[in-house]
Design an enzyme around this catalytic site. Structure first.
Site, mmCIF file in Angstrom:
data_model
loop_
_atom_site.group_PDB
_atom_site.id
_atom_site.type_symbol
_atom_site.label_atom_id
_atom_site.label_comp_id
_atom_site.label_asym_id
_atom_site.label_seq_id
_atom_site.Cartn_x
_atom_site.Cartn_y
_atom_site.Cartn_z
ATOM 1 C CG HIS A 107 28.939 -5.524 39.219
ATOM 2 N ND1 HIS A 107 28.888 -4.190 38.913
ATOM 3 C CD2 HIS A 107 29.963 -6.023 38.497
ATOM 4 C CE1 HIS A 107 29.786 -3.877 38.041
ATOM 5 N NE2 HIS A 107 30.466 -4.939 37.757
ATOM 6 C CE1 TYR B 187 22.677 -5.544 34.647
ATOM 7 C CE2 TYR B 187 23.001 -7.386 36.140
ATOM 8 C CZ TYR B 187 22.955 -6.017 35.905
ATOM 9 O OH TYR B 187 23.192 -5.148 36.930
ATOM 10 C CG ASP C 197 24.557 -3.919 39.629
ATOM 11 O OD1 ASP C 197 23.806 -3.031 39.205
ATOM 12 O OD2 ASP C 197 25.781 -3.757 39.777
ATOM 13 C CG ASP D 53 25.519 1.804 37.240
ATOM 14 O OD1 ASP D 53 26.423 1.839 38.093
ATOM 15 O OD2 ASP D 53 24.903 0.764 36.943
ATOM 16 C CG HIS E 151 26.416 -1.266 43.305
ATOM 17 N ND1 HIS E 151 27.768 -1.233 43.553
ATOM 18 C CD2 HIS E 151 26.283 -1.639 42.004
ATOM 19 C CE1 HIS E 151 28.419 -1.578 42.438
ATOM 20 N NE2 HIS E 151 27.542 -1.814 41.481
ATOM 21 C CG HIS F 162 30.549 -1.461 32.692
ATOM 22 N ND1 HIS F 162 30.499 -2.815 32.944
ATOM 23 C CD2 HIS F 162 30.085 -0.869 33.818
ATOM 24 C CE1 HIS F 162 30.031 -3.030 34.158
ATOM 25 N NE2 HIS F 162 29.765 -1.861 34.708
ATOM 26 C CD GLU G 187 29.436 -0.143 38.203
ATOM 27 O OE1 GLU G 187 28.971 -1.172 38.717
ATOM 28 O OE2 GLU G 187 29.950 -0.125 37.059
HETATM 29 FE FE1 FEO Z 1 27.392 -2.474 39.288
HETATM 30 FE FE2 FEO Z 1 24.546 -1.196 37.908
HETATM 31 O O1 FEO Z 1 26.227 -1.116 38.712
#
Ligand code: FEO
Length: 394
Positions: free
Chosen positions: A143, A190, A162, A81, A77, A21, A79
């Site tokens: 997430h 985490y 996640d 990553d 997801h 992040h 995001e």
């Molecule tokens: Fe919420 Fe691993 O991204």
């Protein structure tokens, strides 16, 4: 790496990652961006990797499958990553359907500004891929609002995104193959730093999934190792962590300029120890402790005591940052108090008490202050403060 006859892990282990992040979250054990290729009658790719590894990802993927033969892509997801390699992949197979939630479409379009062949799915929707079905389970806020999980019938695998992840690089990709203390710590770190604000949703989602009576042979998260030896262990840990988790620990977190507040911290610890020989007492200097490890210690604590000298009518910046972070992570069922030295004005205790209350802690007592360098009498007051704090939180 083959996970079973049909599933191959095609993600990237990122050994050198130390921050995630941006610069926000420490990942001292690295991480991985897990992507899974399912080869049944249909070929399905679940998630991709972070964009710096997009080239390597595609090169590796081509060793396992002719890219043209991928029938479906699932974005659990969006995001970056996990979706970072999507533009590269889609430049090769632009018509391939992408299965994701409605919010997934928004996220993907928002990041990549492309109108690919989206197939929007909801909880309970399923796609047959041959011997198995893929069943989608939306998991908003775990997430991000777009998050969903995908369950593969027959193989009994839940691709959980996640959830159940860890920022943990390991060549041994299964839970039973890595040092357990390290693994559970990283899973907890985490949870604390990413999932904890959404704990109520965790509880609701776990109950929903458990009520489905799915057989779970493997939990395949989007980061870290796969829970194969004991998938129920991490589910049980999540149930505990989501339920206002605490251990018998009190953390004293301080920062100091000329050691006066440090001396107070140590005297308070002595006072706690005098009254409770069982409680784990840990002392951290906020300015030289990793922020996310510190949050994990706070997550474990039943109470915290925060100390700072008065500076500019408030507190030292590292303590302000800790309290801000605590507010964001929405800890529940924790008690707190505070202390601090001062020269001319005793403002820090008042300001910290307000911040702790604002962050959701139950504030105990009035805190303790010491003017100038604490003498024996002041330090004894801190010991007594430690005594009374322990009594008050029993
Ligand atoms: Fe919420 Fe691993 O991204």
């Amino acid at each position: 790496m083959k996970i079973n006859e049909k599933i191959t892990s095609v993600g990237k282990i990122d050994w050198e990652l130390k921050k995630f992040h941006g610069e926000e979250l420490s990942t001292l054990h690295g991480s991985s961006y897990n992507s899974y290729l399912i080869q049944d009658k249909k070929n399905v790719l679940i998630d991709t990797v972070w964009y710096p590894f997009a080239g390597e990802f595609l090169e590796n993927l081509k060793k396992h499958i002719d890219i043209e033969k991928i029938d479906y892509i699932i974005v659990n997801h969006a995001e970056p990553d996990h979706s970072g390699a999507l533009p590269y992949l889609m430049s090769l197979i632009p018509e391939t359907p992408i299965y994701c939630s409605a919010n997934g479409v928004k996220s993907i379009k928002g990041y990549y500004h492309k109108d690919w062949n989206f197939k929007t799915v909801k909880t309970g929707d399923r796609v047959n891929i041959g011997d198995s079905d893929l069943v989608f389970i939306e998991a908003p806020m775990l997430h991000w609002p777009d998050t969903m999980m995908t369950y593969m019938t027959n193989d009994n695998v839940l691709f959980s995104s996640d959830i159940f992840g860890q920022h943990y690089a390991s060549e041994f990709m299964y839970d039973g193959k890595v040092p357990q203390d390290e693994l559970i710590y990283e899973a907890m770190k985490y949870y604390t730093n990413i999932i904890n604000p959404f704990s109520k949703k965790v509880t609701a989602k776990l109950n929903e999934v458990l009520a489905m009576n799915l057989q779970l042979d493997m939990l395949c998260p989007a980061h870290g190792v796969i829970w194969k030896d004991n998938p129920l262990k991490i589910i049980s840990l999540y149930q505990d962590w989501a339920n206002s988790y605490q251990e018998n620990q009190i953390s004293i977190i301080y920062d100091t300029m000329y050691n006066s507040t440090r001396r107070m911290a140590e005297s308070i610890a002595n006072g706690i120890k005098q009254k409770d020989s069982e409680v784990v007492i840990k002392i951290f200097r906020s300015s030289n402790t990793d922020k996310n490890d510190l949050m994990t210690e706070i997550f474990k604590s039943k109470a915290i005591i925060v100390g700072s000298p008065t500076v500019n009518g408030g507190m030292l910046s590292s303590i302000a940052s800790v309290l801000d972070e605590c507010k964001g992570l929405s800890f529940t069922n924790k008690k707190a108090s505070c202390f601090g030295s001062f020269g001319w004005s005793p403002a820090s205790v008042k300001v910290m008490s307000e911040k702790l209350t604002e962050a959701g802690f139950e504030f105990i007592g009035e805190g303790v202050k010491s003017q100038w360098r604490p003498d024996e009498i002041s330090l004894e007051k801190c010991v007594e403060f430690g005594n009374s704090f322990v009594e008050a939180i029993k």
